[in-house]
Design an enzyme around this catalytic site. Structure first.
Site, PDB file in Angstrom:
ATOM      1  N   ASP A 154       0.662  -0.880   0.016  1.00  0.00           N
ATOM      2  CA  ASP A 154       0.195  -0.050   0.292  1.00  0.00           C
ATOM      3  C   ASP A 154       0.611   1.385   0.209  1.00  0.00           C
ATOM      4  O   ASP A 154      -0.076   2.543   0.352  1.00  0.00           O
ATOM      5  CB  ASP A 154      -0.978   0.261   1.264  1.00  0.00           C
ATOM      6  CG  ASP A 154      -0.189   0.195   2.479  1.00  0.00           C
ATOM      7  OD1 ASP A 154       1.017  -0.212   2.084  1.00  0.00           O
ATOM      8  OD2 ASP A 154      -0.894   0.202   4.034  1.00  0.00           O
ATOM      9  N   GLU A 155       1.909   1.830  -0.120  1.00  0.00           N
ATOM     10  CA  GLU A 155       3.517   2.389  -0.939  1.00  0.00           C
ATOM     11  C   GLU A 155       4.136   2.411  -1.609  1.00  0.00           C
ATOM     12  O   GLU A 155       4.211   1.266  -1.666  1.00  0.00           O
ATOM     13  CB  GLU A 155       3.666   3.226   1.102  1.00  0.00           C
ATOM     14  CG  GLU A 155       4.945   1.883   1.665  1.00  0.00           C
ATOM     15  CD  GLU A 155       4.743   1.934   3.352  1.00  0.00           C
ATOM     16  OE1 GLU A 155       5.117   3.738   2.754  1.00  0.00           O
ATOM     17  OE2 GLU A 155       5.156   1.664   3.829  1.00  0.00           O
TER      18      GLU A 155
END
Length: 381
Positions: free
Chosen positions: A118-119
């Site tokens: 998610d990053e």
């Protein structure tokens, strides 16, 4: 005689964006199940279903108001907020969405360093839309992710990865924070020391013992003192608090294998000890596979005995595996073939190779009888 000091070089030529999805797993579930919006939501199995075991993967911002956070035990989360909704995660779905997010990134640059599902860091110094503004690109990415996936993210923009990461954490959710070169030192001096990326909970008390509570305090400590107390981290922190961090955005190379091994000061001598360690290793490998979004077909068990004899045996499976239960089961089968306790075990390792992205699945073609099914596996082209 005073130490010879050399001026630090601060490279401000790059334009780096750090994108961090907001409560990613929980936000996906809220998107797909609107009735969850406005309620405390915890991504974990309910502790009543697991006998109190399990940990929180993430929680939405409503649940975080109660002090719930990732890696907390599900039981503790329930005690903090008994009315919270607990929902098991769907990692296959999250991985597929992560792939879609990275496709959005690739509209703007190919210099992408995923940190987790998610990053990611993006270097947009030179980019595909010919823009001189990293702020504009960050806003476009936020817009695209919202319009196409109905998810929000926070973005940090600066001239290096360290500052971009701090910036993306500064205003969550839906934030966009920019740290310009001339603002970096003032921004860093104002930060509480526990907000510095890389300083963990165990390090904060050591910092406090030295009178370091903020970036400003850190700035005043000389380099050799930091190195003496914190080693390589001290060397790095002396530079980071001055806005110096030259690590480039590293385009991820294709992982060929994922493995974990442990060395034991006191050799393992019982079957129960071996079984417990194989389970621990399998869980660790599963975690790493989830992070790189891979699964594989060849499992390797490494055993080193107390006399330093080493045995390595691999087994290639017809289907992909990724779960800790599957990894443990296959590793234990190999152990039963090659293992022995006569000399004690000094090292155990489990590695999964022959990896492919999670989007590559086993496809079964039902063209023959049940006993004659043929597995055809998609391969990377």
């Amino acid at each position: 005689m005073s130490e010879l000091q050399f001026p630090l070089k601060k490279d401000t030529s790059r334009k780096i964006i750090h994108i961090d999805m907001d409560a990613f797993f929980a936000s996906v579930e809220e998107r797909d199940h609107p009735e969850l919006v406005g309620h405390p939501l915890v991504i974990a199995r309910h502790p009543s279903d697991t006998g109190g075991r399990g940990v929180v993967t993430t929680a939405n911002y409503e649940a975080r108001k109660y002090g719930i956070h990732s890696a907390m035990s599900a039981q503790k989360a329930f005690e903090l907020c008994p009315e919270a909704i607990f929902k098991p995660g769907n990692h296959k779905k999250y991985s597929e969405i992560s792939v879609q997010i990275r496709e959005i990134f690739r509209r703007y640059t190919d210099i992408i360093e995923p940190v987790s599902i998610d990053e990611a860091y993006l270097d947009v110094t030179v980019n595909k839309i010919g823009s001189s503004s990293a702020i504009k690109i960050a806003k476009l990415i936020q817009r695209d992710i919202w319009l196409e996936l109905r998810l929000t993210c926070s973005a940090g923009v600066s001239y290096n990865k360290f500052l971009a990461k701090l910036a993306s954490d500064f205003q969550k959710p839906k934030g966009l924070t920019v740290i310009l070169p001339e603002e970096a030192e003032d921004f860093l001096k104002a930060l509480p020391i526990d907000k510095f990326h890389g300083i963990g909970k165990k390090t904060v008390p050591k910092m406090n013992d030295l009178g370091i509570f903020t970036g400003a305090d850190l700035y005043e400590v000389d380099e050799m003192t930091l190195i003496r107390h914190f080693g390589k981290m001290g060397y790095s922190l002396y530079r980071k608090v001055r806005g110096v961090h030259d690590s480039p955005v590293s385009v991820t190379r294709d992982r060929k294998s994922v493995g974990r091994e442990n060395t034991y000061g006191i050799p393992l001598t019982t079957e129960n000890e071996v079984v417990a360690q194989l389970r621990t290793l399998a869980e660790s490998v599963e975690h790493s596979l989830r992070r790189v979004q891979k699964h594989g077909k060849t499992i390797v068990l490494k055993v080193r005995y107390a006399d330093y004899t080493t045995v390595t045996k691999r087994k290639t499976l017809p289907d992909y595996i990724k779960k800790k239960e599957e990894l443990y089961y296959q590793a234990h089968l190999i152990w039963e073939e090659v293992g022995g306790l006569e000399h004690g075990i000094r090292l155990l390792g489990i590695t999964l190779t022959n990896l492919d992205p999670l989007s590559y699945e086993n496809i079964v073609l039902p063209l023959w009888g049940e006993q004659e099914k043929t597995n055809i596996n998609q391969t990377d082209t």
